[in-house]
Scaffold this active site. Sequence first.
Site, short mmCIF file in Angstrom:
data_model
loop_
_atom_site.label_atom_id
_atom_site.label_comp_id
_atom_site.label_asym_id
_atom_site.label_seq_id
_atom_site.Cartn_x
_atom_site.Cartn_y
_atom_site.Cartn_z
N ASN A 13 0.87 -1.17 0.00
CA ASN A 13 0.00 0.00 0.00
C ASN A 13 0.92 1.22 0.00
O ASN A 13 1.48 1.57 1.02
CB ASN A 13 -0.90 -0.01 1.24
CG ASN A 13 -1.72 1.26 1.37
OD1 ASN A 13 -1.78 2.07 0.44
ND2 ASN A 13 -2.36 1.45 2.51
N TRP A 14 1.06 1.80 -1.16
CA TRP A 14 2.00 2.92 -1.30
C TRP A 14 1.49 4.19 -0.63
O TRP A 14 2.24 5.15 -0.48
CB TRP A 14 2.27 3.21 -2.79
CG TRP A 14 3.02 2.15 -3.53
CD1 TRP A 14 3.40 0.91 -3.06
CD2 TRP A 14 3.51 2.22 -4.87
NE1 TRP A 14 4.08 0.22 -4.03
CE2 TRP A 14 4.16 1.01 -5.16
CE3 TRP A 14 3.45 3.20 -5.87
CZ2 TRP A 14 4.76 0.74 -6.39
CZ3 TRP A 14 4.03 2.95 -7.10
CH2 TRP A 14 4.68 1.73 -7.36
N LYS A 15 0.21 4.22 -0.28
CA LYS A 15 -0.41 5.42 0.30
C LYS A 15 -0.16 6.62 -0.64
O LYS A 15 -0.12 6.42 -1.85
CB LYS A 15 0.10 5.64 1.73
CG LYS A 15 -0.05 4.36 2.57
CD LYS A 15 0.11 4.55 4.04
CE LYS A 15 -0.10 3.20 4.73
NZ LYS A 15 -0.04 3.27 6.19
N GLU A 100 -6.76 4.80 7.72
CA GLU A 100 -6.51 6.22 7.43
C GLU A 100 -7.73 6.85 6.77
O GLU A 100 -8.02 8.03 6.97
CB GLU A 100 -5.25 6.36 6.56
CG GLU A 100 -4.00 6.14 7.40
CD GLU A 100 -2.83 5.54 6.66
OE1 GLU A 100 -2.79 5.59 5.42
OE2 GLU A 100 -1.93 4.98 7.34
N SER A 216 3.61 -2.05 10.20
CA SER A 216 5.07 -2.14 10.40
C SER A 216 5.64 -3.52 10.07
O SER A 216 6.60 -3.97 10.70
CB SER A 216 5.45 -1.72 11.83
OG SER A 216 5.06 -0.38 12.06
N GLY A 237 2.99 -1.09 4.18
CA GLY A 237 3.06 0.34 3.88
C GLY A 237 4.50 0.75 3.58
O GLY A 237 5.01 0.55 2.47
N GLY A 238 5.17 1.30 4.57
CA GLY A 238 6.52 1.85 4.40
C GLY A 238 7.49 0.94 3.66
O GLY A 238 8.20 1.38 2.75
P1 13P Z 1 3.20 0.43 7.56
O1 13P Z 1 3.70 -0.87 6.99
O2 13P Z 1 3.92 1.62 7.06
O3 13P Z 1 3.08 0.36 9.06
O4 13P Z 1 1.70 0.61 7.01
C1 13P Z 1 0.81 -0.43 7.14
C2 13P Z 1 -0.43 -0.09 6.39
O5 13P Z 1 -1.17 0.79 6.77
C3 13P Z 1 -0.68 -0.82 5.14
O6 13P Z 1 -1.96 -0.55 4.68
#
Ligand code: 13P
Length: 255
Positions: A13-15, A100, A216, A237-238
């Site tokens: 999920n690149w956000k 989010e 994470s 995410g990250g």
């Molecule tokens: P992180 O891996 O950055 O904690 O994000 C998780 C996330 O929200 C994936 O949708």
Amino acid sequence: MNKAKRKAVIAGNWKMNKNAAEAAELISALIPEVAGADCEVVVCTPFTDLPIAVSKTAGTNIAVGAQNVHFEKSGAFTGEISAEMLTELGVQYVIIGHSERRQYFGETDVTVNKRLKAALAAGLKVILCVGESLEQRQQGVTAELVAMQTKIALGGVSAEELKHVIIAYEPIWAIGTGLTATAEQAEEVCAVIRGVIASLYSEADAETFTIQYGGSMNAKNADELLAQPDVDGGLIGGASLKAPDFAAIVRAASR
Ligand code: 13P
């Protein structure tokens, strides 16, 4: 429960990260790294990166997803994107109900359900996100809350449609904080979700249902999380923004 009956899915999920040129670069780096993966690999990009992501991944084992979708087909919904607009581009997946969106954009369990049904009707595969805040965990309501989120989101979804849904359990306190749920905490809640699927549908449907952990997740902790009996993949995410990091998690899921 037989884990071998379920396909592992590792989704990035690149956000709100990466412009089109950066997206092309990241996908180019990713393609050779994940070519032999024994799991499904998905990248969920910002809307503006979807065309380049679809064209770059054509003929590879990487599927492309969006991060949200509106429930109406068209009309006066400024700023929104319909499910048909996504499928027309060649997008296969969509994330729905990310915390989010719930936290910052007024997403509710009811609108999550509407989006989910619209996405399925258009032929998209859905990654449905559920998860509790730190306060809710401390109040001891995690299992009830996640069960409720799951039940409301899946209202009116048939057993046949369920085959196109996966659930990502993402504890809000673990997202972007570097604070991962322990493997035991992740397993406990993923097992609750599987139990809810069994009660809403059947044991057989629950047994083949893919449940991801997100929060994470990284190259270091992926092995232990993915070894849990009810954790079938990850929503990243990250660590999905760097090809070697994401590829390491894909390799962990392929073992
Ligand atoms: P992180 O891996 O950055 O904690 O994000 C998780 C996330 O929200 C994936 O949708």
